[in-house]
Every structure is written in C-alpha cells, then in structure tokens.
Design a protein around this motif. Structure first.
Motif, PDB file in Angstrom:
ATOM      1  N   HIS A   3      -6.214  56.324   7.006  1.00 35.01           N
ATOM      2  CA  HIS A   3      -5.415  55.198   7.497  1.00 35.01           C
ATOM      3  C   HIS A   3      -5.837  53.961   6.713  1.00 35.01           C
ATOM      4  CE1 HIS A   3      -3.846  52.887  11.300  1.00 35.01           C
ATOM      5  NE2 HIS A   3      -3.420  52.352  10.170  1.00 35.01           N
ATOM      6  N   ILE A   4      -4.865  53.347   6.031  1.00 33.75           N
ATOM      7  CA  ILE A   4      -5.134  52.176   5.192  1.00 33.75           C
ATOM      8  C   ILE A   4      -4.367  50.983   5.732  1.00 33.75           C
ATOM      9  CG2 ILE A   4      -4.867  51.178   2.886  1.00 33.75           C
ATOM     10  CD1 ILE A   4      -5.138  54.063   1.793  1.00 33.75           C
ATOM     11  N   ALA A   5      -5.064  49.873   5.919  1.00 34.85           N
ATOM     12  CA  ALA A   5      -4.426  48.613   6.304  1.00 34.85           C
ATOM     13  C   ALA A   5      -4.381  47.716   5.075  1.00 34.85           C
ATOM     14  CB  ALA A   5      -5.194  47.932   7.423  1.00 34.85           C
ATOM     15  N   ILE A   6      -3.196  47.198   4.769  1.00 37.38           N
ATOM     16  CA  ILE A   6      -3.008  46.315   3.618  1.00 37.38           C
ATOM     17  C   ILE A   6      -2.848  44.896   4.140  1.00 37.38           C
ATOM     18  CG2 ILE A   6      -1.541  45.776   1.647  1.00 37.38           C
ATOM     19  CD1 ILE A   6      -0.797  48.789   1.579  1.00 37.38           C
ATOM     20  N   LEU A   7      -3.693  44.011   3.645  1.00 32.88           N
ATOM     21  CA  LEU A   7      -3.786  42.651   4.159  1.00 32.88           C
ATOM     22  C   LEU A   7      -3.157  41.646   3.215  1.00 32.88           C
ATOM     23  CD1 LEU A   7      -4.955  40.561   6.170  1.00 32.88           C
ATOM     24  CD2 LEU A   7      -7.092  40.663   4.838  1.00 32.88           C
ATOM     25  N   GLY A   8      -2.163  40.924   3.725  1.00 30.31           N
ATOM     26  CA  GLY A   8      -1.582  39.795   3.020  1.00 30.31           C
ATOM     27  C   GLY A   8      -2.035  38.499   3.671  1.00 30.31           C
ATOM     28  N   GLY A   9      -1.543  37.377   3.165  1.00 26.18           N
ATOM     29  CA  GLY A   9      -2.029  36.082   3.621  1.00 26.18           C
ATOM     30  C   GLY A   9      -1.249  35.426   4.729  1.00 26.18           C
ATOM     31  N   GLY A  10      -0.254  36.092   5.314  1.00 23.72           N
ATOM     32  CA  GLY A  10       0.591  35.458   6.323  1.00 23.72           C
ATOM     33  C   GLY A  10      -0.068  35.367   7.688  1.00 23.72           C
ATOM     34  N   ASP A  11      -0.112  34.142   8.208  1.00 29.41           N
ATOM     35  CA  ASP A  11      -0.589  33.921   9.585  1.00 29.41           C
ATOM     36  C   ASP A  11       0.514  34.281  10.556  1.00 29.41           C
ATOM     37  OD1 ASP A  11      -3.145  32.958   9.082  1.00 29.41           O
ATOM     38  OD2 ASP A  11      -2.459  30.897   8.806  1.00 29.41           O
ATOM     39  N   PRO A  12       0.208  34.670  11.766  1.00 34.36           N
ATOM     40  CA  PRO A  12      -1.131  34.924  12.286  1.00 34.36           C
ATOM     41  C   PRO A  12      -1.539  36.391  12.223  1.00 34.36           C
ATOM     42  CG  PRO A  12       0.390  34.813  14.116  1.00 34.36           C
ATOM     43  CD  PRO A  12       1.199  34.614  12.858  1.00 34.36           C
ATOM     44  N   SER A  13      -0.656  37.292  11.795  1.00 33.38           N
ATOM     45  CA  SER A  13      -1.023  38.712  11.881  1.00 33.38           C
ATOM     46  C   SER A  13      -2.142  39.086  10.928  1.00 33.38           C
ATOM     47  CB  SER A  13       0.195  39.617  11.671  1.00 33.38           C
ATOM     48  OG  SER A  13       0.582  39.654  10.317  1.00 33.38           O
ATOM     49  N   ASN A  14      -2.378  38.289   9.869  1.00 31.37           N
ATOM     50  CA  ASN A  14      -3.480  38.627   8.969  1.00 31.37           C
ATOM     51  C   ASN A  14      -4.831  38.539   9.680  1.00 31.37           C
ATOM     52  OD1 ASN A  14      -3.424  35.819   9.150  1.00 31.37           O
ATOM     53  ND2 ASN A  14      -4.069  35.520   7.033  1.00 31.37           N
ATOM     54  N   ALA A 123      -2.503  58.465   1.628  1.00 34.26           N
ATOM     55  CA  ALA A 123      -2.689  57.876   2.957  1.00 34.26           C
ATOM     56  C   ALA A 123      -1.786  58.593   3.957  1.00 34.26           C
ATOM     57  CB  ALA A 123      -2.359  56.384   2.933  1.00 34.26           C
ATOM     58  N   GLY A 124      -2.325  58.840   5.141  1.00 34.17           N
ATOM     59  CA  GLY A 124      -1.535  59.473   6.198  1.00 34.17           C
ATOM     60  C   GLY A 124      -0.881  58.467   7.121  1.00 34.17           C
ATOM     61  N   ARG A 125      -1.363  57.231   7.081  1.00 34.37           N
ATOM     62  CA  ARG A 125      -0.800  56.146   7.889  1.00 34.37           C
ATOM     63  C   ARG A 125      -1.165  54.831   7.203  1.00 34.37           C
ATOM     64  NH1 ARG A 125       0.782  57.057  12.794  1.00 34.37           N
ATOM     65  NH2 ARG A 125       1.826  55.311  13.780  1.00 34.37           N
ATOM     66  N   ILE A 126      -0.247  53.869   7.251  1.00 35.88           N
ATOM     67  CA  ILE A 126      -0.459  52.564   6.622  1.00 35.88           C
ATOM     68  C   ILE A 126      -0.116  51.484   7.637  1.00 35.88           C
ATOM     69  CG2 ILE A 126       0.302  50.998   4.784  1.00 35.88           C
ATOM     70  CD1 ILE A 126       0.896  53.556   3.113  1.00 35.88           C
ATOM     71  N   THR A 127      -0.929  50.444   7.677  1.00 33.15           N
ATOM     72  CA  THR A 127      -0.657  49.279   8.510  1.00 33.15           C
ATOM     73  C   THR A 127      -0.527  48.067   7.599  1.00 33.15           C
ATOM     74  OG1 THR A 127      -1.867  50.171  10.405  1.00 33.15           O
ATOM     75  CG2 THR A 127      -1.563  47.788  10.342  1.00 33.15           C
ATOM     76  N   LEU A 128       0.498  47.265   7.808  1.00 29.33           N
ATOM     77  CA  LEU A 128       0.689  46.029   7.051  1.00 29.33           C
ATOM     78  C   LEU A 128       0.349  44.846   7.944  1.00 29.33           C
ATOM     79  CD1 LEU A 128       4.106  46.763   5.294  1.00 29.33           C
ATOM     80  CD2 LEU A 128       1.799  47.178   4.429  1.00 29.33           C
ATOM     81  N   LEU A 129      -0.509  43.967   7.466  1.00 20.97           N
ATOM     82  CA  LEU A 129      -0.892  42.771   8.203  1.00 20.97           C
ATOM     83  C   LEU A 129      -0.709  41.546   7.306  1.00 20.97           C
ATOM     84  CD1 LEU A 129      -4.212  44.077   9.787  1.00 20.97           C
ATOM     85  CD2 LEU A 129      -2.027  43.730  10.951  1.00 20.97           C
ATOM     86  N   GLY A 130      -0.117  40.487   7.847  1.00 21.16           N
ATOM     87  CA  GLY A 130       0.035  39.257   7.087  1.00 21.16           C
ATOM     88  C   GLY A 130       1.034  39.354   5.956  1.00 21.16           C
ATOM     89  N   ILE A 131       2.017  40.230   6.091  1.00 22.32           N
ATOM     90  CA  ILE A 131       3.019  40.432   5.036  1.00 22.32           C
ATOM     91  C   ILE A 131       4.397  40.211   5.648  1.00 22.32           C
ATOM     92  CG2 ILE A 131       4.001  42.088   3.406  1.00 22.32           C
ATOM     93  CD1 ILE A 131       1.133  43.416   3.471  1.00 22.32           C
ATOM     94  N   PHE A 132       5.040  39.113   5.259  1.00 21.23           N
ATOM     95  CA  PHE A 132       6.340  38.764   5.833  1.00 21.23           C
ATOM     96  C   PHE A 132       7.446  38.671   4.784  1.00 21.23           C
ATOM     97  CE2 PHE A 132       3.158  36.665   8.610  1.00 21.23           C
ATOM     98  CZ  PHE A 132       3.345  37.467   9.713  1.00 21.23           C
ATOM     99  N   LEU A 133       7.118  38.184   3.606  1.00 20.05           N
ATOM    100  CA  LEU A 133       8.091  38.018   2.514  1.00 20.05           C
ATOM    101  C   LEU A 133       9.294  37.188   2.974  1.00 20.05           C
ATOM    102  CD1 LEU A 133       7.929  41.581   0.942  1.00 20.05           C
ATOM    103  CD2 LEU A 133       6.519  39.597   0.458  1.00 20.05           C
ATOM    104  N   GLN A 134       9.018  35.997   3.476  1.00 16.75           N
ATOM    105  CA  GLN A 134      10.077  35.134   3.992  1.00 16.75           C
ATOM    106  C   GLN A 134      10.315  33.884   3.157  1.00 16.75           C
ATOM    107  OE1 GLN A 134       8.448  34.746   8.011  1.00 16.75           O
ATOM    108  NE2 GLN A 134      10.242  35.811   8.753  1.00 16.75           N
ATOM    109  N   THR A 135       9.374  33.507   2.264  1.00 10.17           N
ATOM    110  CA  THR A 135       9.618  32.318   1.458  1.00 10.17           C
ATOM    111  C   THR A 135      10.744  32.622   0.480  1.00 10.17           C
ATOM    112  OG1 THR A 135       8.084  32.886  -0.323  1.00 10.17           O
ATOM    113  CG2 THR A 135       7.164  31.711   1.598  1.00 10.17           C
ATOM    114  N   ALA A 136      11.323  31.586  -0.096  1.00 10.73           N
ATOM    115  CA  ALA A 136      12.476  31.779  -0.990  1.00 10.73           C
ATOM    116  C   ALA A 136      12.134  32.712  -2.148  1.00 10.73           C
ATOM    117  CB  ALA A 136      12.954  30.427  -1.515  1.00 10.73           C
ATOM    118  N   GLN A 137      10.992  32.504  -2.799  1.00 13.26           N
ATOM    119  CA  GLN A 137      10.618  33.367  -3.915  1.00 13.26           C
ATOM    120  C   GLN A 137      10.358  34.791  -3.441  1.00 13.26           C
ATOM    121  OE1 GLN A 137       6.941  32.474  -5.891  1.00 13.26           O
ATOM    122  NE2 GLN A 137       7.240  34.047  -7.439  1.00 13.26           N
ATOM    123  N   GLU A 138       9.582  34.925  -2.364  1.00 11.98           N
ATOM    124  CA  GLU A 138       9.279  36.266  -1.864  1.00 11.98           C
ATOM    125  C   GLU A 138      10.545  36.983  -1.434  1.00 11.98           C
ATOM    126  OE1 GLU A 138       4.871  35.545   0.096  1.00 11.98           O
ATOM    127  OE2 GLU A 138       6.648  35.264   1.307  1.00 11.98           O
TER     128      GLU A 138
END
Length: 196
Positions: A3-14, A123-138
């Motif tokens: 199980h792998i968690a991938i951490l981005g910089g988006g508050d507050p879930s990061n 990976a058998g399971r992945i969790t995404l934290l702090g990843i929203f991709l909501q800014t104009a560029q993203e």
C-alpha cells in the motif's frame, strides 16, 4: 499487499500523511517534506536543476528554496530524478522508459510519475493525499493525465483511495443527467409518453 500513499502539497488532506499507519509506504514530492513528521520511503524531484530560474528562483536548486535541496541531500531515502545527480547521494534515475513500455508515456506532473511507478512496482492499493489539481495550470495541463493514470489503476484492479471530502479529482457533473436534474428532472411530452 503493498500500500503506497502519494503525498502532494494540497491542504488540508496532505496533513493526513502524518497519521498513516506504519505499514503504508509514503512517497512525497517537491516541498512536501515541510511539516512532515512521519518518515517517507521515497521522494520525487523530477525537475531539472535550473527549473524556475527564469522566474527568479535560486538557479541550480530545482526552482525551490535551498532547504529543499538540503532535504534531498540528507533524507537518506531514494530520490527519483530524471537522472542520477552526484550532489544528491540517494538519487536514482526514474525508469521512465520501463514504466512507459508497460502503461504509456503520458506524464504531465510529478504525481503522474509517482502513480505510474507505484503501478509498475506492483502496488496493491494507492492512497492520494494533498492532490487536487484545481489551479489553472494544474487543471489545464495535469488533470487529464491524472485521469488517465487513475483509469490505468482501475483497469488493472488497483484501488486508489482519495479523501472524498477533500478531493475533487473524480468529481464533476454527470453529463446530461445533472442538467436534467437542474432543469426540474426529465419530463416527457405527451407524444414521447405515448411512444414509451
């Protein structure tokens, strides 16, 4: 099961990264080490050293403040990069060609590189934290690619968890249905009703 968690910089879930159970691997990127109290097992810095220097960022430091490079030099975990960097002792070349040969060469963000590698490594399971991709560029450049990788994960049977209350990656209006609901529901004319 890995199980792998991938951490981005988006508050507050990061911030939830610090609460992950020890059995979940944590992979981070860029400046996400700031505020992280739990150890990570892998880091991603996919930018070249001169990234962002045209915008006034310190040249030669991946477009980031100097504390980021110090973190990369001292973190003691594998740092995935485009190629080995002699100034980063644990730097490793990202296996782009290998991942692309299996799943496709579509990477428009560091998140896509991380998700692709997690799938490639089984990976058998992945969790995404702090990843929203909501800014104009993203939203414009990265969101479609993320949808692609989420589709790859689903196709090969790897569940991807996202904090539903905080993540909008898989949310949006349901084409035609939401419009009908907004306009008062689907109403048939008398002619359409007779034809049914």
């Amino acid at each position: 099961m890995r199980h792998i968690a991938i951490l981005g910089g988006g508050d507050p879930s990061n911030r939830r990264a610090n609460e992950l159970p020890p059995g979940i691997e944590l992979w981070g990127m860029n400046l996400c080490h700031r505020g992280l109290t739990r150890p990570a097992q892998r880091w991603f810095q996919m930018h070249h050293r001169m990234h962002g220097s045209e915008n006034g960022n310190p040249p030669g430091h991946f477009g980031r403040p100097l504390d980021h490079e110090r973190f990369l030099q001292t973190c003691g975990i594998p740092v995935m990069m485009q190629s080995h960097d002699p100034l980063i002792p644990t730097a490793m070349r990202y296996p782009r060609l290998e991942v692309a040969a299996r799943f496709g060469d579509y990477f428009t963000s560091t998140v896509a590189f991380a998700l692709g590698l997690a799938l490639y490594e089984g990976a058998g399971r992945i969790t995404l934290l702090g990843i929203f991709l909501q800014t104009a560029q993203e939203y414009g450049e990265q969101r479609e690619c993320m949808a692609y990788w989420l589709g790859v994960a689903r196709t090969i049977g790897v569940p991807v968890d996202m904090p539903e209350d905080l993540c909008t990656l898989t949310k949006g209006p349901v084409y035609a249905y939401d419009e009908a609901d907004r306009l008062g529901g689907l109403r048939l004319t008398k002619v359409e009703a007779l034809a049914v």
